[in-house]
Design a protein around this motif. Structure first.
Motif, PDB file in Angstrom:
ATOM      1  N   ASN A  69       0.801  -1.234   0.000  1.00  0.00           N
ATOM      2  CA  ASN A  69       0.000   0.000   0.000  1.00  0.00           C
ATOM      3  C   ASN A  69       0.829   1.277   0.000  1.00  0.00           C
ATOM      4  N   ARG A  70       2.065   1.191  -0.492  1.00  0.00           N
ATOM      5  CA  ARG A  70       2.942   2.371  -0.603  1.00  0.00           C
ATOM      6  C   ARG A  70       3.046   3.126   0.720  1.00  0.00           C
ATOM      7  N   SER A  71       3.244   2.357   1.802  1.00  0.00           N
ATOM      8  CA  SER A  71       3.317   2.975   3.122  1.00  0.00           C
ATOM      9  C   SER A  71       4.633   2.628   3.807  1.00  0.00           C
ATOM     10  N   ILE A  72       4.978   3.443   4.816  1.00  0.00           N
ATOM     11  CA  ILE A  72       6.202   3.276   5.584  1.00  0.00           C
ATOM     12  C   ILE A  72       5.836   3.376   7.062  1.00  0.00           C
ATOM     13  N   LYS A  73       6.366   2.468   7.877  1.00  0.00           N
ATOM     14  CA  LYS A  73       6.096   2.520   9.314  1.00  0.00           C
ATOM     15  C   LYS A  73       6.669   3.811   9.909  1.00  0.00           C
ATOM     16  N   LYS A  74       6.020   4.297  10.964  1.00  0.00           N
ATOM     17  CA  LYS A  74       6.438   5.535  11.614  1.00  0.00           C
ATOM     18  C   LYS A  74       7.887   5.456  12.097  1.00  0.00           C
ATOM     19  N   ARG A  75       8.268   4.356  12.707  1.00  0.00           N
ATOM     20  CA  ARG A  75       9.636   4.199  13.192  1.00  0.00           C
ATOM     21  C   ARG A  75      10.633   4.256  12.031  1.00  0.00           C
ATOM     22  N   THR A  76      10.297   3.628  10.917  1.00  0.00           N
ATOM     23  CA  THR A  76      11.176   3.638   9.752  1.00  0.00           C
ATOM     24  C   THR A  76      11.338   5.055   9.217  1.00  0.00           C
ATOM     25  N   LYS A  77      10.246   5.806   9.191  1.00  0.00           N
ATOM     26  CA  LYS A  77      10.319   7.208   8.761  1.00  0.00           C
ATOM     27  C   LYS A  77      11.252   8.003   9.666  1.00  0.00           C
ATOM     28  N   LEU A  78      11.076   7.833  10.980  1.00  0.00           N
ATOM     29  CA  LEU A  78      11.887   8.588  11.941  1.00  0.00           C
ATOM     30  C   LEU A  78      13.373   8.246  11.821  1.00  0.00           C
ATOM     31  N   VAL A  79      13.680   6.971  11.695  1.00  0.00           N
ATOM     32  CA  VAL A  79      15.078   6.550  11.556  1.00  0.00           C
ATOM     33  C   VAL A  79      15.662   7.093  10.254  1.00  0.00           C
ATOM     34  N   ALA A  80      14.920   6.973   9.167  1.00  0.00           N
ATOM     35  CA  ALA A  80      15.418   7.439   7.866  1.00  0.00           C
ATOM     36  C   ALA A  80      15.683   8.939   7.871  1.00  0.00           C
ATOM     37  N   ILE A  81      14.735   9.702   8.375  1.00  0.00           N
ATOM     38  CA  ILE A  81      14.877  11.166   8.362  1.00  0.00           C
ATOM     39  C   ILE A  81      15.986  11.612   9.309  1.00  0.00           C
ATOM     40  N   SER A  82      16.036  11.046  10.518  1.00  0.00           N
ATOM     41  CA  SER A  82      17.072  11.501  11.445  1.00  0.00           C
ATOM     42  C   SER A  82      18.466  11.069  11.000  1.00  0.00           C
ATOM     43  N   THR A  83      18.603   9.882  10.446  1.00  0.00           N
ATOM     44  CA  THR A  83      19.903   9.447   9.937  1.00  0.00           C
ATOM     45  C   THR A  83      20.348  10.333   8.779  1.00  0.00           C
ATOM     46  N   MET A  84      19.412  10.615   7.883  1.00  0.00           N
ATOM     47  CA  MET A  84      19.736  11.459   6.738  1.00  0.00           C
ATOM     48  C   MET A  84      20.227  12.836   7.198  1.00  0.00           C
ATOM     49  N   TRP A  85      19.530  13.438   8.150  1.00  0.00           N
ATOM     50  CA  TRP A  85      19.934  14.777   8.606  1.00  0.00           C
ATOM     51  C   TRP A  85      21.243  14.740   9.394  1.00  0.00           C
ATOM     52  N   ALA A  86      21.503  13.645  10.095  1.00  0.00           N
ATOM     53  CA  ALA A  86      22.786  13.530  10.799  1.00  0.00           C
ATOM     54  C   ALA A  86      23.932  13.525   9.780  1.00  0.00           C
ATOM     55  N   PHE A  87      23.783  12.764   8.709  1.00  0.00           N
ATOM     56  CA  PHE A  87      24.839  12.717   7.695  1.00  0.00           C
ATOM     57  C   PHE A  87      24.898  14.012   6.891  1.00  0.00           C
ATOM     58  N   CYS A  88      23.771  14.683   6.742  1.00  0.00           N
ATOM     59  CA  CYS A  88      23.792  16.002   6.086  1.00  0.00           C
ATOM     60  C   CYS A  88      24.592  16.984   6.934  1.00  0.00           C
ATOM     61  N   GLY A  89      24.400  16.918   8.243  1.00  0.00           N
ATOM     62  CA  GLY A  89      25.154  17.801   9.133  1.00  0.00           C
ATOM     63  C   GLY A  89      26.650  17.573   9.011  1.00  0.00           C
ATOM     64  N   VAL A  90      27.056  16.316   8.964  1.00  0.00           N
ATOM     65  CA  VAL A  90      28.480  15.999   8.790  1.00  0.00           C
ATOM     66  C   VAL A  90      28.961  16.523   7.439  1.00  0.00           C
ATOM     67  N   SER A  91      28.167  16.305   6.398  1.00  0.00           N
ATOM     68  CA  SER A  91      28.541  16.767   5.056  1.00  0.00           C
ATOM     69  C   SER A  91      28.665  18.284   5.010  1.00  0.00           C
ATOM     70  N   LEU A  92      27.732  18.980   5.628  1.00  0.00           N
ATOM     71  CA  LEU A  92      27.787  20.445   5.627  1.00  0.00           C
ATOM     72  C   LEU A  92      29.034  20.947   6.354  1.00  0.00           C
ATOM     73  N   PHE A  93      29.458  20.222   7.371  1.00  0.00           N
ATOM     74  CA  PHE A  93      30.661  20.588   8.113  1.00  0.00           C
ATOM     75  C   PHE A  93      31.923  20.363   7.265  1.00  0.00           C
ATOM     76  N   LEU A  94      31.915  19.274   6.477  1.00  0.00           N
ATOM     77  CA  LEU A  94      33.102  18.905   5.704  1.00  0.00           C
ATOM     78  C   LEU A  94      33.222  19.640   4.371  1.00  0.00           C
ATOM     79  N   VAL A  95      32.085  19.995   3.785  1.00  0.00           N
ATOM     80  CA  VAL A  95      32.087  20.639   2.462  1.00  0.00           C
ATOM     81  C   VAL A  95      32.115  22.150   2.638  1.00  0.00           C
TER      82      VAL A  95
END
Length: 126
Positions: A69-95
């Motif tokens: 049904n093209r859906s994502i569990k709430k926990r999966t959404k939270l992990v995906a978004i927070s992990t993505m932003w954590a790595f974005c923060g590292v990237s912004l610091f390095l670039v």
């Protein structure tokens, strides 16, 4: 569908699974997205590999939610978004290039919107 087309879909699906496998070990490369695309290919190329992905103990539940049904569990959404932003923060610091930082932020914002806007799966859906 012709036998040749099924082979192309299967080969493409295997390539996508390989990229997804790399994503397990490479920060910032989202594994699940590649596996969803592989599932799309396997549906057209190999029922055996489609079932292998859907029955996978680690990725199967998420892929079944998406497939059903093209859906994502709430926990999966939270992990995906927070992990993505954590790595974005590292990237912004390095670039140091401003345009690259802006691109990283824009892509992360779009990905956050996309993930958050998908239907939320029930926890019991498996």
């Amino acid at each position: 569908m012709t036998k040749g087309a099924r082979r192309v879909y299967t080969a493409t699906g295997l390539l996508l699974v390989g990229i997804g496998f790399v994503g397990i070990f490479m920060p910032g490369l989202p594994t699940t997205v590649w596996l969803i695309m592989a599932l799309f290919c396997f549906k057209r190329g190999s029922e055996r590999l489609e079932n292998w992905l859907l029955d996978h103990p680690r990725f199967g539940p998420t892929l079944r939610d998406w497939d059903a049904n093209r859906s994502i569990k709430k926990r999966t959404k939270l992990v995906a978004i927070s992990t993505m932003w954590a790595f974005c923060g590292v990237s912004l610091f390095l670039v140091r290039q401003t345009w690259v930082q802006a691109l990283i932020l824009a892509l992360a914002a779009f990905a956050t919107w996309y993930i958050a806007s998908r239907k939320t799966a029930d926890v019991a859906t498996n």
